[in-house]
Design an enzyme around this catalytic site. Structure first.
Site, PDB file in Angstrom:
ATOM      1  CG  ASN A   9       0.519 -18.268 -59.976  1.00 57.13           C
ATOM      2  OD1 ASN A   9       0.899 -19.436 -59.915  1.00 57.13           O
ATOM      3  ND2 ASN A   9       1.372 -17.245 -60.028  1.00 57.13           N
ATOM      4  CE  LYS A  11       2.157 -16.245 -56.480  1.00 54.79           C
ATOM      5  NZ  LYS A  11       2.644 -15.023 -55.866  1.00 54.79           N
ATOM      6  CG  HIS A 101       4.845 -14.619 -61.387  1.00 59.20           C
ATOM      7  ND1 HIS A 101       5.513 -14.263 -60.238  1.00 59.20           N
ATOM      8  CD2 HIS A 101       3.520 -14.509 -61.101  1.00 59.20           C
ATOM      9  CE1 HIS A 101       4.620 -13.948 -59.305  1.00 59.20           C
ATOM     10  NE2 HIS A 101       3.405 -14.094 -59.801  1.00 59.20           N
ATOM     11  CD  GLU A 103       6.091 -15.221 -56.733  1.00 62.99           C
ATOM     12  OE1 GLU A 103       5.680 -16.299 -57.177  1.00 62.99           O
ATOM     13  OE2 GLU A 103       5.400 -14.484 -55.995  1.00 62.99           O
ATOM     14  CD  GLU A 168       0.814 -11.118 -60.807  1.00 63.21           C
ATOM     15  OE1 GLU A 168      -0.147 -11.524 -60.154  1.00 63.21           O
ATOM     16  OE2 GLU A 168       1.867 -11.749 -60.921  1.00 63.21           O
ATOM     17  N   GLY A 174       1.508 -10.825 -52.427  1.00 64.77           N
ATOM     18  CA  GLY A 174       1.657 -11.530 -51.155  1.00 64.77           C
ATOM     19  C   GLY A 174       1.851 -10.622 -49.957  1.00 64.77           C
ATOM     20  CB  SER A 213      -2.788  -8.257 -52.056  1.00 62.98           C
ATOM     21  OG  SER A 213      -1.503  -8.586 -51.556  1.00 62.98           O
TER      22      SER A 213
HETATM   23  P1  13P Z   1      -1.068 -12.869 -54.262  1.00 62.40           P
HETATM   24  O1  13P Z   1      -2.493 -12.881 -54.743  1.00 62.40           O
HETATM   25  O2  13P Z   1      -0.784 -13.958 -53.259  1.00 62.40           O
HETATM   26  O3  13P Z   1      -0.629 -11.522 -53.828  1.00 62.40           O
HETATM   27  O4  13P Z   1      -0.146 -13.269 -55.524  1.00 62.40           O
HETATM   28  C1  13P Z   1      -0.308 -12.577 -56.708  1.00 62.40           C
HETATM   29  C2  13P Z   1       0.443 -13.289 -57.753  1.00 62.40           C
HETATM   30  O5  13P Z   1       1.655 -13.273 -57.755  1.00 62.40           O
HETATM   31  C3  13P Z   1      -0.333 -14.027 -58.770  1.00 62.40           C
HETATM   32  O6  13P Z   1       0.456 -14.390 -59.850  1.00 62.40           O
END
Ligand code: 13P
Length: 252
Positions: A9, A11, A101, A103, A168, A174, A213
């Site tokens: 992903n 983003k 997601h 976010e 997640e 992150g 992560s």
């Molecule tokens: P990270 O791998 O950067 O922690 O992000 C995870 C994520 O949100 C994947 O959708």
């Protein structure tokens, strides 16, 4: 053993140059192994921003890698300025779409009810939805955090759900804080029970991914957990070398 699903992903990151860099790495990888060997081990899905989908589709066409999007609208067309529909994604060879997601839940106020509509529309259009759920740090610290996950699943997954579920934990996204193998196993077992409770027999086969992560260093441990069908990788999917290490994981 079914192939592990590895989803990148990106983003709101990436440029045309990044597409060429990652596509070059994936093409080299897929030239090294037969497509059959790759497909027996992994199913790779790359989810760049919308604008990079056509270029990535072109660059990956000789590889077994699949293309995913990071969102779509709950309607197939109409007066929805700035939105993208599942039908539009299909035109570009997209097979998967990430929905719900954290976010988007947090930054765009996406409620379970909207996510559920998106999942239905995307599925009817022919996409495989990857539906994300996860608890905040505060919720995690409460014993009852699994209730939160259960409510998210009940709210976001339609009755005929046949896509992929992604766990997640928000506190792991992150942050460099990965859930421990014990925590992942425990939560995955809970999610499986919940899927069976909601969907009966078909709940037994819905793949569950872990995200938060994931790195080249911890991917083998995570993918060795039998309950984990794959990983959803954020930051580390943008570095060609690291992402290659991730897809070449060795089960411990
Ligand atoms: P990270 O791998 O950067 O922690 O992000 C995870 C994520 O949100 C994947 O959708």
């Amino acid at each position: 053993m079914s192939p592990k699903i590895i989803v990148g992903n990106w983003k709101m990151n990436g440029t045309k140059e990044k597409v060429h860099e990652i596509a070059h790495a994936l093409t080299t990888y897929s030239n090294r192994l037969s497509h059959e060997e790759i497909q027996n081990k992994t199913q790779i899905v790359i989810c760049p921003p919308f604008t990079l989908l056509p270029l990535l589709a072109e660059c990956l066409k000789e590889t077994p890698c699949l293309l995913g999007a990071q969102n779509c609208h709950e309607k197939l067309s109409g007066a929805h300025t700035g939105d993208i529909s599942a039908a539009m994604l299909l035109e570009f060879g997209v097979s998967h779409v990430i929905l719900g997601h954290s976010e988007r839940r947090q930054n765009h106020g996406e409620l379970d009810s909207i996510i559920r509509q998106k999942v239905t529309t995307a599925t009817q259009a022919g996409l495989t939805p990857i539906v994300c759920i996860g608890e905040t740090r505060e919720q995690h610290e409460e014993e009852t955090y699994t209730d939160v996950l259960g409510w998210q699943m009940e709210g976001s997954l339609p009755n005929d759900f046949s896509g992929i579920l992604a766990y997640e934990p928000i506190w792991a996204i992150g942050t460099g804080l990965t859930a421990s193998p014990e925590q992942i196993t425990e939560t995955m077992c809970f999610l499986r029970e919940e899927l069976i409770r909601q969907f009966g027999k078909s709940g037994k086969t819905i793949p569950i991914l872990y995200g938060g992560s994931v790195t080249a260093d911890n991917v083998s441990t995570i993918l060795s957990i039998p309950e984990v069908a794959g990983v959803l990788v954020g930051g580390q999917s943008l570095n060609a070398d690291t992402f290659l290490h991730i897809i070449e994981y060795q089960c411990l």
